[in-house]
Design a protein around this motif. Structure first.
Motif, PDB file in Angstrom:
ATOM      1  N   ALA A 308     -62.380  86.363 -39.022  1.00 31.35           N
ATOM      2  CA  ALA A 308     -61.674  86.509 -37.743  1.00 31.35           C
ATOM      3  C   ALA A 308     -61.432  85.147 -37.103  1.00 31.35           C
ATOM      4  O   ALA A 308     -60.302  84.848 -36.692  1.00 31.35           O
ATOM      5  N   SER A 309     -62.455  84.301 -37.053  1.00 32.76           N
ATOM      6  CA  SER A 309     -62.223  83.008 -36.391  1.00 32.76           C
ATOM      7  C   SER A 309     -61.239  82.146 -37.186  1.00 32.76           C
ATOM      8  O   SER A 309     -60.484  81.384 -36.602  1.00 32.76           O
ATOM      9  N   ARG A 310     -61.226  82.308 -38.514  1.00 35.25           N
ATOM     10  CA  ARG A 310     -60.255  81.556 -39.311  1.00 35.25           C
ATOM     11  C   ARG A 310     -58.834  82.007 -38.925  1.00 35.25           C
ATOM     12  O   ARG A 310     -57.941  81.189 -38.723  1.00 35.25           O
ATOM     13  N   ILE A 311     -58.668  83.336 -38.797  1.00 37.02           N
ATOM     14  CA  ILE A 311     -57.338  83.852 -38.437  1.00 37.02           C
ATOM     15  C   ILE A 311     -56.938  83.399 -37.033  1.00 37.02           C
ATOM     16  O   ILE A 311     -55.813  82.954 -36.806  1.00 37.02           O
ATOM     17  N   TYR A 312     -57.876  83.481 -36.089  1.00 37.51           N
ATOM     18  CA  TYR A 312     -57.563  83.051 -34.718  1.00 37.51           C
ATOM     19  C   TYR A 312     -57.125  81.595 -34.705  1.00 37.51           C
ATOM     20  O   TYR A 312     -56.181  81.217 -34.015  1.00 37.51           O
ATOM     21  N   SER A 313     -57.809  80.765 -35.496  1.00 37.93           N
ATOM     22  CA  SER A 313     -57.473  79.349 -35.425  1.00 37.93           C
ATOM     23  C   SER A 313     -56.116  79.084 -36.102  1.00 37.93           C
ATOM     24  O   SER A 313     -55.343  78.265 -35.633  1.00 37.93           O
ATOM     25  N   LEU A 314     -55.817  79.838 -37.164  1.00 38.12           N
ATOM     26  CA  LEU A 314     -54.493  79.674 -37.785  1.00 38.12           C
ATOM     27  C   LEU A 314     -53.387  80.130 -36.828  1.00 38.12           C
ATOM     28  O   LEU A 314     -52.307  79.550 -36.769  1.00 38.12           O
ATOM     29  N   LEU A 315     -53.677  81.199 -36.077  1.00 39.87           N
ATOM     30  CA  LEU A 315     -52.685  81.720 -35.132  1.00 39.87           C
ATOM     31  C   LEU A 315     -52.573  80.849 -33.881  1.00 39.87           C
ATOM     32  O   LEU A 315     -51.574  80.899 -33.175  1.00 39.87           O
ATOM     33  N   GLY A 316     -53.647  80.142 -33.604  1.00 37.80           N
ATOM     34  CA  GLY A 316     -53.676  79.333 -32.381  1.00 37.80           C
ATOM     35  C   GLY A 316     -53.899  80.190 -31.151  1.00 37.80           C
ATOM     36  O   GLY A 316     -53.577  79.799 -30.036  1.00 37.80           O
ATOM     37  N   MET A 317     -54.421  81.375 -31.323  1.00 35.66           N
ATOM     38  CA  MET A 317     -54.705  82.265 -30.188  1.00 35.66           C
ATOM     39  C   MET A 317     -55.609  83.411 -30.658  1.00 35.66           C
ATOM     40  O   MET A 317     -55.738  83.671 -31.843  1.00 35.66           O
ATOM     41  N   LYS A 318     -56.208  84.096 -29.673  1.00 35.13           N
ATOM     42  CA  LYS A 318     -57.025  85.261 -30.011  1.00 35.13           C
ATOM     43  C   LYS A 318     -56.233  86.514 -29.632  1.00 35.13           C
ATOM     44  O   LYS A 318     -55.964  86.739 -28.457  1.00 35.13           O
ATOM     45  N   PRO A 319     -55.794  87.296 -30.624  1.00 38.39           N
ATOM     46  CA  PRO A 319     -55.007  88.483 -30.279  1.00 38.39           C
ATOM     47  C   PRO A 319     -55.889  89.570 -29.675  1.00 38.39           C
ATOM     48  O   PRO A 319     -57.117  89.473 -29.706  1.00 38.39           O
ATOM     49  N   LEU A 320     -55.217  90.607 -29.176  1.00 38.52           N
ATOM     50  CA  LEU A 320     -55.914  91.751 -28.596  1.00 38.52           C
ATOM     51  C   LEU A 320     -56.722  92.469 -29.677  1.00 38.52           C
ATOM     52  O   LEU A 320     -57.813  92.962 -29.451  1.00 38.52           O
TER      53      LEU A 320
END
Ligand SMILES: Nc1ncnc2c1ncn2[C@@H]1O[C@H](COP(=O)(O)OP(=O)(O)OP(=O)(O)O)[C@@H](O)[C@H]1O
Ligand SMILES: [Mg+2]
Length: 438
Positions: A308-320
């Motif tokens: 999850a944190s890898r995805i958040y950092s790639l996205l540059g945001m924390k989705p809902l």
């Protein structure tokens, strides 16, 4: 308005209208009218009142309705022959399948056959396989019922059970439609019927459509197939289904051809019928088994914290909310949030998965089907909202029984029950939300 019609003529009434036969001998699709019954004709539908002995009618016409009179009976003689053919078959139950293009008279032939069979005191079930113009269940479902008495419109009947397909054409949902019909046929068989009349959808032209009809017929295994011919459109299907006993019948020349828009309107009458008295009901997500919800990220498959944190950092945001499956990642973001195309691309490249972004609120209006624990169909609903943080789902539905399973379809309706472009519908970008962002 009162009207007298001489014998051997037919009164054609286009709805919205209602008609009482006040005297004379009159038949509608094989059903003898009595002098008190008021027959309602929906908008987009036409009923032929065949006069055998001079008759009088009391007719109420709404706007857009129409009445005309024609010579003779508009029921083709081959429809009577089809009904006689059924009487010659000896096995029990007899399964008859009706095949024809859109607006060829499939529903009317089923109605006619059923009415004739009920006169012979047969136990008859109708299995409705037309998900685009369904007669028995709500639109986007296959359904069946047993008939206690003759009828002029199968739409007035209550489905005994249904299976939700979630789209308006079997093109792209062939396996699901066939599986649904097969399971419903098995259920009908347990009730020991004399006959099962199976209606099919109007998708008949082209290799894919013919292939679908072959697969369907192999699973339903009809004793006879009635092909309703208009022109030569059925020739490939008739050839391909050569191993089945077949009867070619004529499509009534005075049929009411409907535009795509009219067909959509008729479907919308179906949604309205099944959503009447709906109330918004809220369920904890954990209480329901939610099917076909990949798009909205309600599948169990949830990545671990590290992923999850890898995805958040790639996205540059924390989705809902997000879910990761073998081939795709669904990301749900708040109404006013935004993700840059660059970041989305980066996530796709990094994970080698398709990334789908849904903006909260886009789930609203999605058509749903609700079932109990035994998978009995309880009715339809419209998805109002998924509250990802509170883990609840809000559904607008008249269903008051205990819901155990909810399936989400690809059709979305607006506040007036009008169909909006669906997720994944042909000719539409597969995921509008994604395209909006890219
Ligand atoms: N013999 C007839 N005389 C006059 N009108 C008819 C006759 N048969 C059918 N119709 C009318 O024509 C219209 C189309 O017929 P029907 O609904 O049976 O076709 P269908 O193949 O089931 O169409 P769909 O593909 O929309 O399900 C209906 O309004 C029906 O009532
Ligand atoms: Mg029909």
């Amino acid at each position: 308005m009162n009207r007298t019609v001489e014998k051997n003529r037919t009164l054609l009434v286009d709805g919205p209208a209602s008609v009482v036969t006040t005297s004379g001998k009159v038949e509608v699709f094989g059903l003898r009218m009595n002098n008190t019954q008021r027959i309602v004709i929906r908008e987009g539908k036409r009923l032929p009142f065949a006069v055998e002995e001079k008759a009088t009618f009391d007719i109420s016409l709404a706007q857009k309705a129409n009445v005309e009179e024609v010579e003779g009976n508009t029921i083709p003689p081959s429809w009577n022959e089809a009904s006689e053919e059924l009487s010659t078959l000896q096995n029990k139950p007899i399964t008859a399948m009706v095949v024809g293009t859109v607006d060829s008279g499939k529903t009317s032939l089923c109605t006619f056959l059923v009415n004739k069979l009920l006169q012979q005191k047969k136990k008859v079930a109708v299995l409705d396989g037309d998900i685009g113009q369904s007669d028995i269940g709500p639109p986007c479902t296959v359904a069946y019922t047993f008939l206690a008495k003759p009828t002029t419109d199968l739409f007035n009947l209550q489905a005994k059970n249904a299976v939700f397909i979630g789209v308006t054409s079997p093109n792209g949902a062939a396996d699901k439609t066939i599986a649904g019909l097969t399971s419903l046929k098995e259920e009908i068989m347990k009730e020991n019927p004399d006959l099962i009349i199976v209606n099919s959808d109007g998708w008949i032209e082209g290799d894919e459509a013919v292939k679908y009809k072959i697969q369907l017929a192999q699973r339903i295994n009809p004793d006879v197939i009635f092909f309703i011919q208009q022109r030569e459109e059925l020739a490939p299907a008739v050839n391909a289904l050569g191993k089945f006993r077949k009867v070619l019948v004529v499509s009534p020349p005075l049929i009411n051809q409907r535009s795509r828009e009219k067909r959509k309107n008729l479907r919308e009458l179906g949604y309205i019928k099944y959503l009447r008295n709906a109330k918004v009901q809220s369920y904890p997500l954990g209480w329901l088994k939610i099917e076909d919800s990949e798009l909205f990220g309600l599948t169990k498959a949830r990545a671990n914290t590290k992923e999850a944190s890898r995805i958040y950092s790639l996205l540059g945001m924390k989705p809902l909310h997000f879910t990761e499956q073998s081939d795709r990642i669904s990301i749900i973001i708040g109404k006013r949030r935004w993700i840059s195309t660059e970041n989305l691309k980066r996530l796709e490249e990094n994970t080698k998965k398709k990334v789908v972004v849904i903006r909260k609120g886009e789930e609203e209006g999605s058509l749903m089907a609700l079932y109990n624990t035994e998978r009995k169909f309880l009715g339809i609903g419209l998805l109002q909202e998924i509250e990802y943080l509170r883990r609840t789902i809000k559904i607008l539905t008249p269903v008051s029984e205990n819901i155990a399973i909810a399936a989400i379809g690809k059709i979305r309706l607006d506040k007036n029950m009008k169909e909006m472009s669906a997720f994944g519908e042909e000719g539409q970008p597969e995921f509008p939300a994604f395209n909006k962002l890219s």
